[in-house]
Design a protein around this motif. Structure first.
Motif, short mmCIF file in Angstrom:
data_model
loop_
_atom_site.label_atom_id
_atom_site.label_comp_id
_atom_site.label_asym_id
_atom_site.label_seq_id
_atom_site.Cartn_x
_atom_site.Cartn_y
_atom_site.Cartn_z
N SER A 344 0.79 -1.38 -0.06
CA SER A 344 -0.10 -0.03 -0.01
C SER A 344 0.74 1.19 -0.20
CB SER A 344 -0.71 0.00 1.29
OG SER A 344 -1.62 -1.10 1.39
N PRO A 345 0.33 2.42 -0.70
CA PRO A 345 1.28 3.59 -0.77
C PRO A 345 1.00 4.36 0.51
CG PRO A 345 -0.80 3.75 -1.72
CD PRO A 345 -0.73 2.43 -1.41
N VAL A 346 0.14 3.94 1.42
CA VAL A 346 -0.16 4.70 2.76
C VAL A 346 -0.07 3.57 3.65
CG1 VAL A 346 -1.43 6.14 4.14
CG2 VAL A 346 -1.45 6.54 1.86
N ASP A 347 0.59 3.82 4.92
CA ASP A 347 0.74 2.73 5.92
C ASP A 347 1.34 1.48 5.39
OD1 ASP A 347 -0.06 4.79 7.95
OD2 ASP A 347 -2.31 4.21 7.52
N SER A 348 2.15 1.46 4.79
CA SER A 348 2.65 -0.04 4.28
C SER A 348 3.28 -0.78 5.51
CB SER A 348 3.65 0.05 3.20
OG SER A 348 4.74 1.27 3.54
N PHE A 349 3.79 0.07 6.42
CA PHE A 349 4.41 -0.52 7.58
C PHE A 349 3.89 -1.06 8.64
CE2 PHE A 349 3.75 4.11 7.65
CZ PHE A 349 3.41 4.23 8.91
N VAL A 350 2.49 -0.86 8.71
CA VAL A 350 1.58 -1.29 9.96
C VAL A 350 1.19 -2.82 9.36
CG1 VAL A 350 0.77 0.95 10.28
CG2 VAL A 350 -0.53 -0.59 8.94
N THR A 351 0.67 -3.53 10.51
CA THR A 351 0.28 -4.92 10.38
C THR A 351 -1.31 -5.02 10.79
OG1 THR A 351 2.40 -5.71 10.99
CG2 THR A 351 0.69 -7.14 11.12
N MET A 366 -8.93 -6.18 8.04
CA MET A 366 -9.05 -5.33 6.86
C MET A 366 -7.49 -4.64 6.54
SD MET A 366 -12.22 -2.93 6.95
CE MET A 366 -14.03 -3.77 6.43
N ALA A 367 -7.22 -4.94 5.08
CA ALA A 367 -5.99 -4.51 4.82
C ALA A 367 -6.12 -3.34 3.94
CB ALA A 367 -5.19 -5.41 4.14
N ALA A 368 -5.53 -2.23 4.21
CA ALA A 368 -6.13 -1.01 3.30
C ALA A 368 -5.04 -0.01 3.57
CB ALA A 368 -7.28 -0.57 3.52
N GLY A 369 -3.99 0.48 3.08
CA GLY A 369 -3.47 1.71 2.84
C GLY A 369 -3.99 2.78 2.08
N ALA A 370 -4.87 3.45 2.31
CA ALA A 370 -5.54 4.26 1.25
C ALA A 370 -5.19 5.85 1.62
CB ALA A 370 -6.94 3.76 1.49
N PHE A 371 -5.30 6.54 0.47
CA PHE A 371 -5.34 7.93 0.57
C PHE A 371 -6.55 8.30 1.25
CE2 PHE A 371 -2.40 7.06 -3.15
CZ PHE A 371 -1.13 7.64 -2.76
N THR A 372 -7.64 7.78 1.02
CA THR A 372 -8.81 8.17 1.66
C THR A 372 -9.23 6.81 2.53
OG1 THR A 372 -9.67 9.42 -0.26
CG2 THR A 372 -11.06 8.85 1.23
N LEU A 373 -9.55 7.22 3.75
CA LEU A 373 -9.64 6.29 4.73
C LEU A 373 -10.89 5.40 4.39
CD1 LEU A 373 -9.03 4.97 7.63
CD2 LEU A 373 -10.60 6.42 8.59
N SER A 376 -12.61 1.64 -0.73
CA SER A 376 -12.19 0.31 -1.14
C SER A 376 -12.07 0.30 -2.72
CB SER A 376 -13.41 -0.60 -0.78
OG SER A 376 -14.69 0.13 -0.97
N ILE A 377 -12.02 1.64 -3.54
CA ILE A 377 -11.60 1.40 -4.92
C ILE A 377 -9.94 1.46 -4.98
CG2 ILE A 377 -11.50 3.89 -5.16
CD1 ILE A 377 -12.38 1.40 -7.88
N GLU A 378 -9.42 1.70 -3.71
CA GLU A 378 -8.21 1.83 -3.58
C GLU A 378 -7.58 0.17 -3.21
OE1 GLU A 378 -6.01 5.06 -1.77
OE2 GLU A 378 -7.94 5.97 -1.53
N LEU A 379 -6.60 -0.49 -3.59
CA LEU A 379 -6.38 -1.91 -3.34
C LEU A 379 -6.79 -2.21 -1.81
CD1 LEU A 379 -5.66 -4.50 -4.37
CD2 LEU A 379 -3.23 -3.95 -3.80
N SER A 380 -7.43 -2.97 -1.28
CA SER A 380 -7.87 -3.47 -0.29
C SER A 380 -8.26 -4.72 -0.16
CB SER A 380 -8.96 -2.52 0.43
OG SER A 380 -9.97 -2.55 -0.54
N ALA A 381 -8.10 -5.59 0.99
CA ALA A 381 -8.49 -6.75 1.02
C ALA A 381 -9.33 -7.22 2.69
CB ALA A 381 -7.52 -7.93 0.99
N ASP A 382 -10.25 -7.63 2.73
CA ASP A 382 -11.14 -7.86 4.18
C ASP A 382 -11.62 -9.03 4.13
OD1 ASP A 382 -12.61 -5.47 2.38
OD2 ASP A 382 -14.21 -6.80 3.31
#
Length: 425
Positions: A344-351, A366-373, A376-382
């Motif tokens: 993810s471009p944002v918060d790639s370092f968190v687990t 939920m995995a999501a490092g998104a520019f907008t909290l 889910s159009i940004e790459l995410s998985a849940d």
């Protein structure tokens, strides 16, 4: 790629084979994106969008030209008579509930013909929980009809339900289930069956995750009303919040009066600084949806090739951007999400860790490092941590970043010893 990311040779080779198998599917996705991109551009041009439309308003927001033109652009792009696009829709669920209470009145019956709706809507419908402010308190009745065993609509049940219902409700996407998402053609058949039995019934579609996936939208095939979220497909990863309701003019007006108040309806509501990102979002949406679809197809090909069950399959024609992968146990599920997070471009370092997320009846990861909290159009998985331990992946603002994220998910599982070089077994 290896200049920036380190992948095991087994992951690299599996990705190469997956990509080769997807070329024809990518061609189809690109043709649809071109069609939808031209459709949106034509709507901008027809409505004479100018710099003044992007400025926004304050206070009551009377005579906000940009707000009014954005409504028309959404309506035209989505095949609808009218649309209500507002940044103060707080989520997709809020948008859907506004539409439901905009149309339904005490004593009305709403029948969902696609089985149990998405988790976050269930308290409103009275399916679980206290449901404060939900259907039960307002005397609105709810029923549901199941899909056929193969996941297709039961048109006979649709007709029977329509005969006694004020609203037939269709959830286009699968939610946390493994049934197929509905294509627009199938939604059209639902509309035909419902209207043949009761011409006055309102057919409403939860269109979340489905916008711009196909050349046509539910209103193009006769749906009376549909709704979705701007931090999914139609916001293009640029809209910061919001939702839309589109469909018949009288129904959209009723929904506007529910969102604000009677008489004021859509004429009130300032737009602050939100118009520019909403305009840009819908303009970019067909291209961003293209990237998300390519990412999903690639994920299906890669993990299917590794021996996991995937739905849809890599070569199926898609109805939404969601890809489900049956990972068989909680450990694999969590490792998959960790890999997506690393890409993810944002918060790639968190687990990502499972937690008791509001609106769900089991722990969710939920995995999501998104520019907008939460976008889910940004790459995410849940996924909820429950059987069948499937993960639902969606989004990808760009194809290169989406591909990398999917490969990192496989790499994460390999590094934790949860798959071997040959795949699931």
């Amino acid at each position: 790629m290896e200049q920036y990311f380190t992948f095991d040779p087994a992951v690299t080779e599996a990705a190469r084979q997956a990509l080769e198998s997807c070329r024809g599917d990518f061609d189809r996705i690109e043709r649809t994106a071109e069609h939808n991109g031209q459709k949106v551009l034509a709507a901008f041009i027809r409505n004479h969008v100018s710099e003044a439309c992007l400025k926004g308003s304050t206070g009551y927001g009377y005579d906000d030209l940009g707000r009014e033109k954005l409504d028309r652009i959404f309506a035209e792009s989505l095949g609808a008579e009218d649309a209500l696009v507002r940044h103060n829709f707080m989520s997709g669920t809020h948008t859907l509930v506004t539409a439901l209470f905009g149309v339904l009145r005490p004593g009305d019956l709403m029948t969902c013909v696609t089985g149990t709706p998405y988790d976050t809507l269930q308290e409103t419908l009275g399916l679980r929980g206290a449901g404060v402010g939900g259907f039960r308190e307002f005397g609105i009745r709810y029923r549901q009809r199941e899909l056929l065993p193969d996941g297709t609509p039961d048109l006979e049940a649709v007709a029977q339900a329509a005969a006694e219902s004020r609203m037939i409700y269709v959830q286009r996407s699968r939610g946390y289930s493994l049934r197929p998402s509905l294509r627009v053609e199938q939604i059209g058949r639902i509309v035909q069956a419902a209207k043949a039995a009761n011409p006055g019934v309102v057919v409403m579609v939860d269109n979340c995750y489905g916008e711009f996936v196909e050349p046509l939208e539910p209103c193009d095939v006769g749906a009376d009303l549909m709704a979705g979220s701007l931090i999914k497909n139609p916001g293009g990863g640029i809209a910061l919040t919001g939702g839309y309701i589109a469909g018949r003019h009288d129904l959209v007006e009723a929904c506007a009066c529910r969102l604000s108040c009677p008489r004021a309806g859509r004429e009130i509501g300032c737009t602050h600084e939100q118009l520019r990102p909403m305009y840009q979002g819908v303009f970019f949406a067909p291209t961003v949806v293209e990237a998300a679809l390519k990412t999903a197809v690639f994920a299906a090909a890669l993990f299917g090739g590794l021996g996991f069950g995937v739905t849809p399959g890599p070569h199926e024609v898609r109805a939404d951007i969601i890809q489900a992968v049956k990972l068989q146990n909680a450990q694999r599920l969590c490792a998959f999400c960790k890999g997506i997070q690393k890409g993810s471009p944002v918060d790639s370092f968190v687990t990502p860790e499972p937690w008791d997320m509001p609106g769900y009846d089991s722990k969710v990861i939920m995995a999501a490092g998104a520019f907008t909290l939460g976008a889910s159009i940004e790459l995410s998985a849940d996924a909820p941590l429950r059987e069948p331990f499937a993960v639902w992946m969606q989004g990808g603002l760009t194809w290169p970043s989406g591909k990398t994220g999917v490969m990192l998910a496989a790499q994460s599982m390999l590094e934790e010893g949860l798959i071997g070089p040959g795949g699931a077994d």
